[in-house]
Design a protein around this motif. Structure first.
Motif, PDB file in Angstrom:
ATOM      1  N   GLN A   5       0.124   3.533   1.653  1.00 50.32           N
ATOM      2  CA  GLN A   5       0.952   3.372   0.464  1.00 50.32           C
ATOM      3  C   GLN A   5       0.188   3.872  -0.757  1.00 50.32           C
ATOM      4  N   GLY A   6       0.832   4.749  -1.535  1.00 51.62           N
ATOM      5  CA  GLY A   6       0.167   5.239  -2.733  1.00 51.62           C
ATOM      6  C   GLY A   6       0.855   6.468  -3.283  1.00 51.62           C
ATOM      7  N   SER A   7       0.449   6.868  -4.472  1.00 52.00           N
ATOM      8  CA  SER A   7       1.045   8.027  -5.126  1.00 52.00           C
ATOM      9  C   SER A   7       0.464   9.309  -4.545  1.00 52.00           C
ATOM     10  N   GLN A   8       1.365  10.243  -4.189  1.00 51.34           N
ATOM     11  CA  GLN A   8       0.958  11.502  -3.561  1.00 51.34           C
ATOM     12  C   GLN A   8       0.383  12.453  -4.610  1.00 51.34           C
ATOM     13  N   LYS A   9      -0.779  13.018  -4.321  1.00 45.58           N
ATOM     14  CA  LYS A   9      -1.420  13.978  -5.216  1.00 45.58           C
ATOM     15  C   LYS A   9      -1.997  15.107  -4.388  1.00 45.58           C
ATOM     16  N   GLU A  10      -2.612  16.078  -5.049  1.00 40.23           N
ATOM     17  CA  GLU A  10      -3.320  17.152  -4.362  1.00 40.23           C
ATOM     18  C   GLU A  10      -4.682  17.344  -5.003  1.00 40.23           C
ATOM     19  N   ASP A  11      -5.669  17.734  -4.171  1.00 43.71           N
ATOM     20  CA  ASP A  11      -6.970  18.046  -4.757  1.00 43.71           C
ATOM     21  C   ASP A  11      -6.969  19.503  -5.223  1.00 43.71           C
ATOM     22  N   SER A  12      -8.094  19.991  -5.723  1.00 41.42           N
ATOM     23  CA  SER A  12      -8.155  21.336  -6.308  1.00 41.42           C
ATOM     24  C   SER A  12      -7.922  22.445  -5.287  1.00 41.42           C
TER      25      SER A  12
ATOM     26  N   GLY B  21      -5.598  22.133  -2.890  1.00 43.35           N
ATOM     27  CA  GLY B  21      -4.240  21.983  -2.396  1.00 43.35           C
ATOM     28  C   GLY B  21      -4.078  21.037  -1.243  1.00 43.35           C
ATOM     29  N   ARG B  22      -5.141  20.317  -0.870  1.00 44.12           N
ATOM     30  CA  ARG B  22      -5.043  19.370   0.231  1.00 44.12           C
ATOM     31  C   ARG B  22      -4.429  18.069  -0.255  1.00 44.12           C
ATOM     32  N   PRO B  23      -3.473  17.527   0.524  1.00 41.48           N
ATOM     33  CA  PRO B  23      -2.790  16.315   0.081  1.00 41.48           C
ATOM     34  C   PRO B  23      -3.684  15.087   0.112  1.00 41.48           C
ATOM     35  N   GLN B  24      -3.513  14.239  -0.863  1.00 37.07           N
ATOM     36  CA  GLN B  24      -4.249  12.982  -0.904  1.00 37.07           C
ATOM     37  C   GLN B  24      -3.393  11.940  -1.621  1.00 37.07           C
ATOM     38  N   LYS B  25      -3.704  10.677  -1.384  1.00 38.66           N
ATOM     39  CA  LYS B  25      -2.982   9.565  -2.001  1.00 38.66           C
ATOM     40  C   LYS B  25      -3.957   8.659  -2.723  1.00 38.66           C
ATOM     41  N   LEU B  26      -3.553   8.227  -3.917  1.00 40.84           N
ATOM     42  CA  LEU B  26      -4.304   7.203  -4.638  1.00 40.84           C
ATOM     43  C   LEU B  26      -3.720   5.870  -4.203  1.00 40.84           C
ATOM     44  N   SER B  27      -4.482   5.123  -3.417  1.00 46.41           N
ATOM     45  CA  SER B  27      -3.962   3.920  -2.772  1.00 46.41           C
ATOM     46  C   SER B  27      -4.689   2.667  -3.234  1.00 46.41           C
ATOM     47  N   GLU B  28      -3.938   1.596  -3.382  1.00 50.16           N
ATOM     48  CA  GLU B  28      -4.515   0.295  -3.711  1.00 50.16           C
ATOM     49  C   GLU B  28      -4.541  -0.578  -2.463  1.00 50.16           C
ATOM     50  N   PHE B  29      -5.568  -1.410  -2.342  1.00 51.82           N
ATOM     51  CA  PHE B  29      -5.597  -2.385  -1.258  1.00 51.82           C
ATOM     52  C   PHE B  29      -6.389  -3.605  -1.705  1.00 51.82           C
ATOM     53  N   LYS B  30      -6.105  -4.714  -1.048  1.00 45.51           N
ATOM     54  CA  LYS B  30      -6.701  -5.991  -1.452  1.00 45.51           C
ATOM     55  C   LYS B  30      -7.916  -6.304  -0.581  1.00 45.51           C
ATOM     56  N   LEU B  31      -9.004  -6.703  -1.233  1.00 48.90           N
ATOM     57  CA  LEU B  31     -10.212  -7.115  -0.525  1.00 48.90           C
ATOM     58  C   LEU B  31     -10.065  -8.546  -0.021  1.00 48.90           C
TER      59      LEU B  31
ATOM     60  N   ARG C 170      -7.540  11.274   1.711  1.00 48.15           N
ATOM     61  CA  ARG C 170      -7.219  12.693   1.726  1.00 48.15           C
ATOM     62  C   ARG C 170      -7.198  13.252   3.130  1.00 48.15           C
ATOM     63  N   LYS C 171      -6.245  14.166   3.379  1.00 45.95           N
ATOM     64  CA  LYS C 171      -6.211  14.881   4.652  1.00 45.95           C
ATOM     65  C   LYS C 171      -7.278  15.963   4.652  1.00 45.95           C
TER      66      LYS C 171
END
Length: 381
Positions: free
Chosen positions: A237-244, A246-256, A267-268
């Motif tokens: 779960q997280g917002s879809q982004k791309e690195d420089s 063009g590889r897809p990555q997500k900024l994801s939150e999780f609870k410790l 990131r893939k």
């Protein structure tokens, strides 16, 4: 000159352990070829890459210390150590050496970013005219050491150029079965990362690079195959982004486990189902599109880093002030204790003086009897 190559396996504690080391000289004569007992539980033998399995290490008693001893005997002050991505081999051996030649830095592609290092196989095809291994074949430690030495000799003796034609290298299957977890706060223990992705995987914590900030780190989530890695990524779960690139990555939150919520990037290793050519074009497109905003991003990055540095400085100043106050308290306690000790010393001296005076005032027993007899005679008279 000596050329070295090592094979490492992934251990259950997330570290890498040496399992084979090969060393050859300028004449390609084998000076060292040893299997090494990792002395740890192995999570992944990486057989596809290393060619090693549990059966190969059965009964092996040679330790890292044994190999270090044998390896150091081969080295002298003037020995030049050769290898491809040599830093990985030296880290596995836990040995430092000053005079080195790393073929990953001697040669480069004719175009593309400087940071893109050619593989040993591509170097051998371009410079030496042969492949170290066929596609899909595992590494051979001895072959790789010989290949690195041949490349250096070609550069020194034949003065071959340091650029090779640019090729699109395939992403190894083992890498495609991974997800990269990065920008992880250093305050997050690695064991907590199992909760970041809702899937079973093996964790491999990356060793920090020289340029890496001390407050973050990275790790690989390793899956059984590429399909599992893709499915796990989709579940994050997280917002879809791309690195420089063009590889897809997500900024994801999780609870410790402590209840604190933190975030990281997942990131893939490759872009979504595209071919190698598409990947290359997409990376170029992203690079061109980001060029216009490069200065703005750099400014924002510098500002963010400056603010982070200021925050670190404030934290350090607060810690210094706290330590100063603690030091003052300890000094006061020491001063009070010294005063108590001086008081006790004085009291002991006073007691000793009183005892000495008492002893002086006491009449010896024989003298006391004689005085009693004299008094008795006087009374009779």
């Amino acid at each position: 000159m000596l050329a070295v190559d090592c094979e490492m396996v992934l251990c259950k504690d997330g570290s890498e352990a040496l399992v084979r080391v090969c060393v050859v000289d300028q004449n390609l004569e084998v000076k060292l070829d040893e299997l090494v007992n990792p002395n740890k539980e192995v999570a992944d033998y990486r057989t596809v890459i290393t060619g090693m399995s549990a059966a190969d290490l059965a009964g092996v008693t040679c330790t890292l210390a044994d190999v270090q001893k044998s390896f150091k005997k081969l080295l002298s002050d003037g020995t030049i150590l050769v290898g491809h991505s040599l830093n990985n081999d030296l880290q596995a051996l836990k040995i430092d050496h000053i005079m080195v030649i790393d073929t990953a830095y001697v040669f480069r592609y004719s175009d593309g970013p400087i940071s893109r290092k050619p593989s040993l196989n591509n170097l051998c095809k371009s410079v030496l005219g042969y492949e170290v291994r066929k596609k899909g074949s595992p590494h051979n430690c001895l072959d790789d050491a010989c290949a690195a030495m041949k490349l250096v000799l070609a550069k020194v003796e034949r003065e071959v150029g340091d650029t090779i034609p640019s090729v699109q290298e395939d992403v190894p299957d083992t890498n495609m079965a991974k997800l990269l977890l990065h920008r992880i706060p250093r305050t997050v223990p690695s064991v907590e990362l199992q909760n970041a992705i809702p899937w079973n995987f093996t964790l491999e914590v990356k060793k920090p690079s020289v340029k890496a900030k001390g407050d973050i780190y990275s790790a690989f989530a390793i899956f059984k195959n590429q399909q599992e890695a893709h499915q796990a990524y989709e579940k994050v779960q997280g917002s879809q982004k791309e690195d420089s690139s063009g590889r897809p990555q997500k900024l994801s939150e999780f609870k410790l486990s402590t209840g604190i919520v933190t975030d990281l990037y997942v990131r893939k290793m490759v872009d979504n189902g595209s071919s190698d050519q598409t990947s290359s074009k997409r990376a170029l497109k992203v690079e061109e599109s980001t060029g216009a905003n490069k200065k703005q991003k750099m400014g924002e990055k510098i500002e963010d880093e400056t603010m982070a540095d200021l925050d670190h400085c404030c934290d350090h100043l607060k810690e210094i002030e706290r330590l100063k106050q603690e030091q003052e308290k300890l000094l006061k306690q020491c001063s009070d204790q010294l005063k108590d000790i001086e008081g006790l010393k004085q009291e002991i001296k006073n007691r000793e003086y009183e005892i000495s005076m008492l002893k002086k005032s006491q009449v010896p027993e024989g003298q006391e009897k004689r005085l009693y007899k004299k008094k008795d005679k006087k009374k009779r008279k």
